[in-house]
Motif scaffolding. Structure first.
Motif, PDB file in Angstrom:
ATOM      1  N   LEU A 194      38.477  40.768  44.835  1.00 27.61           N
ATOM      2  CA  LEU A 194      39.175  40.055  45.907  1.00 27.61           C
ATOM      3  C   LEU A 194      38.209  39.733  47.044  1.00 27.61           C
ATOM      4  CD1 LEU A 194      42.645  41.791  46.195  1.00 27.61           C
ATOM      5  CD2 LEU A 194      41.921  39.874  44.827  1.00 27.61           C
ATOM      6  N   ASN A 245      40.416  35.389  42.265  1.00 29.61           N
ATOM      7  CA  ASN A 245      41.537  36.230  42.671  1.00 29.61           C
ATOM      8  C   ASN A 245      42.594  36.308  41.585  1.00 29.61           C
ATOM      9  OD1 ASN A 245      40.529  36.766  45.153  1.00 29.61           O
ATOM     10  ND2 ASN A 245      42.343  36.120  46.243  1.00 29.61           N
ATOM     11  N   LEU A 254      42.227  43.854  53.030  1.00 31.13           N
ATOM     12  CA  LEU A 254      41.867  44.636  51.849  1.00 31.13           C
ATOM     13  C   LEU A 254      41.685  46.098  52.226  1.00 31.13           C
ATOM     14  CD1 LEU A 254      39.246  42.522  49.893  1.00 31.13           C
ATOM     15  CD2 LEU A 254      41.656  42.820  49.441  1.00 31.13           C
ATOM     16  N   GLY A 258      36.100  36.790  46.041  1.00 29.47           N
ATOM     17  CA  GLY A 258      36.909  35.577  46.146  1.00 29.47           C
ATOM     18  C   GLY A 258      37.082  35.146  47.596  1.00 29.47           C
ATOM     19  N   ALA A 259      37.310  36.129  48.485  1.00 27.36           N
ATOM     20  CA  ALA A 259      37.476  35.802  49.905  1.00 27.36           C
ATOM     21  C   ALA A 259      36.199  35.207  50.476  1.00 27.36           C
ATOM     22  CB  ALA A 259      37.869  37.063  50.681  1.00 27.36           C
ATOM     23  N   PHE A 305      43.691  39.746  39.590  1.00 29.94           N
ATOM     24  CA  PHE A 305      45.044  40.311  39.572  1.00 29.94           C
ATOM     25  C   PHE A 305      45.570  40.401  38.145  1.00 29.94           C
ATOM     26  CE2 PHE A 305      45.513  39.345  44.154  1.00 29.94           C
ATOM     27  CZ  PHE A 305      45.971  40.586  44.529  1.00 29.94           C
ATOM     28  N   TRP A 351      39.612  45.464  44.404  1.00 28.00           N
ATOM     29  CA  TRP A 351      39.243  45.017  45.745  1.00 28.00           C
ATOM     30  C   TRP A 351      37.886  44.340  45.781  1.00 28.00           C
ATOM     31  CZ3 TRP A 351      42.054  49.331  44.643  1.00 28.00           C
ATOM     32  CH2 TRP A 351      43.346  49.314  45.144  1.00 28.00           C
ATOM     33  N   VAL A 365      39.659  31.145  44.558  1.00 30.30           N
ATOM     34  CA  VAL A 365      41.067  31.382  44.216  1.00 30.30           C
ATOM     35  C   VAL A 365      41.202  31.811  42.761  1.00 30.30           C
ATOM     36  CG1 VAL A 365      43.283  30.262  43.991  1.00 30.30           C
ATOM     37  CG2 VAL A 365      41.902  29.833  45.980  1.00 30.30           C
TER      38      VAL A 365
END
Lengths: 142, 362
Positions: free
Chosen positions: A8, A45, B179, A11-12, A49, A5, A42
């Motif tokens: 992520l 991310n 999230l 990245g966000a 993953f 997380w 991106v």
């Protein structure tokens, strides 16, 4: 072992910052760099993953994103060059003339701040020996 | 710490509002640009975002055994993440596009640090090389095209800065909220204990990996030798390593160690891969017997070796990053590689066609 997380979220954040830049900025080169910023978000991310699932497919996808970014860079810079030749400006607002018919143009109402009229010159340090004050005044009087 | 500040929803909203407001103040425009206030607000927004991640999900890099965290890697994560976001904000809000390009270089370096933390050294090197070139080209374009002195429309005005920042940070806030919802751990204390109840860890353990790595090495040895006896011996050893992998004397077989239900997509994928590996193994075994068909046997051993590489990459990333990415590219993603090459060619032709002066022969 990573916590997915965190990556992520980074990245966000990068994607959001790039989105703001792409939506608001008017310099074509800055817009292009903002789009690249979104692509970086991106790729982070995809890699996160991939690492989380223990699969290399994420890195392969990241490689393809970099490839597409390279294509985009080449095409975008060629288009900037052409647009600059026509308009002598990198302002994306100059290209409103290609808008659809029936849509009113966006006009800039607030004037830009003026450049200061007095040109600021560099200050030079005093060099050499100061002339003797008495003789200096006598010679100027003559 | 105040209990209100540890509420994740409040933290998300606060981070989005602070970041959006700071970015609005920082974006160049004739009125309402307040640089120091904008810097303070964006830094506060980044801080609240970090606080949210820390209180909600714990530390970013966990130690390999799963208990506790890796302090150095975590510190590096925070460093690179802060660097990437701060320089990204500098890039977006900088009036001078040349300085923006330099800020973008720092963003690339920071994200490359994150790539290393994500076990992608090849992509890190590729990104630095490609983007360093791209940034230099962009820089040349800036120097060539943008020689405006003083305020100009393109650098000192922005299109709808308020709505743009609102849209961007509403988007980031929604992503963070997703999230928050999707994370399995309800309490922050549990975040470091069991990371992934949603996704099972690979059932392969240290012993399995050792056997699989041995089998790969023995296949490589076999394929490197042209002599039939020199080929047969390591290939037989590889088969026996795989035999002891599939039917260990002291533990349950690997298929039955997957603790979760077979309906779980990841477990079923793992089972399918295990079956494929067993099939490849049974292809090889008769060819190593009395019947001497060398080309067929070599082909079967090569197929077994490829399957092994993909299979043992399941669960943890293999250490040989470049070799395995190359293998993946030219086995599973061959069509995509061809497409990417075609795309690059088409883009090159298009760029030449666009940038050529009309009336001047090429």
């Amino acid at each position: 072992v990573i916590s997915l997380w965190h990556f992520l979220a980074v990245g966000a954040a990068l994607f959001g910052i790039g989105l703001v830049g792409f939506l608001t900025r008017r310099n074509l080169i800055t817009m292009f760099l903002s789009a690249e910023l979104m692509l970086q978000g991106v790729v982070i991310n995809l890699l996160a993953f991939g690492r989380f699932h223990g699969s290399l497919n994420g890195q392969v996808f990241g490689l393809f994103v970099v490839t597409v970014a390279a294509c985009e860079a080449g095409l975008a810079l060629a288009m900037f060059l052409m647009l600059y030749r026509r308009g002598k400006s990198l302002d994306s607002g100059d290209w409103q003339s290609v808008r659809e018919s029936g849509i009113s143009p966006t006009l800039d109402t607030v004037p830009l701040p003026e450049m200061s009229a007095v040109e600021i010159l560099p200050k030079l340090p005093v060099a050499g020996r100061l002339p003797d004050q008495a003789t200096f005044q006598e010679t100027t009087r003559v | 710490m105040q209990p209100a500040l540890t509420n994740p929803l409040l933290q998300i909203v606060l981070a989005a509002i602070l970041g959006g407001a700071g970015l609005y103040l920082l974006l160049p425009k004739p009125k309402f640009r307040w640089v120091s206030g904008g810097i303070a607000l964006t830094l506060a927004g980044i801080g609240v975002l970090g606080l949210f991640l820390w209180t909600r999900f714990g530390q970013p890099m966990l130690s390999s055994t799963g208990d506790g965290f890796d302090p150095i890697a975590s510190a590096l994560f925070w460093f690179f993440a802060t660097g990437a976001t701060s320089f990204g904000i500098v890039l977006v809000t900088q009036r001078n596009p040349a300085r923006g390009a330099i800020a973008f270089a720092f963003v690339i370096i920071s994200t490359c640090g994150l790539f290393l933390l994500l076990a992608a050294p090849f992509l890190m090197a590729a990104t630095i090389i490609i983007y360093a070139g791209a940034i230099i080209v962009t820089f040349l374009f800036v120097l060539m095209l943008s020689h405006v002195k003083g305020p100009s429309d393109e650098n000192d005005r922005t299109r709808e800065p308020l709505l743009g920042s609102l849209a961007g940070f509403a988007f980031v806030g929604l992503l963070l909220f997703t999230l928050h919802l999707s994370s399995p751990n309800a309490t922050p204390a549990a975040a470091n204990e069991s990371l992934d109840p949603l996704l099972p860890t690979s059932p392969l353990d240290q012993n399995d990996r050792r056997l699989l790595t041995n089998a790969i090495r023995q296949c490589d040895e076999a394929l490197a030798v042209t002599d039939w006896n020199g080929f047969k011996e390591p290939a037989t050893q590889a088969i026996s390593s795989l035999d002891s992998f599939f039917a260990p004397a002291d533990r349950m077989p690997v298929e039955e160690r997957t603790r979760l239900s077979a309906a779980d997509p990841k477990v079923s994928l793992f089972r399918k891969q295990t079956e494929m590996l067993a099939e490849r193994k049974s292809d090889v075994r008769p060819l190593l017997g009395a019947l001497k068909n060398e080309t067929e046997a070599r082909k079967a051993v090569q197929a077994l070796r490829n399957e092994l590489v993909v299979y043992s990459g399941n669960g943890k990333l293999p250490a040989r990053n470049v070799a395995n990415i190359g293998f993946m590219l030219y086995s599973e993603h061959l069509l995509a590689v061809e497409m990417a090459g075609t795309l690059l060619l088409v883009a090159t032709i298009g760029a030449v066609a666009i940038a050529r002066r009309k009336g001047v022969p090429a």
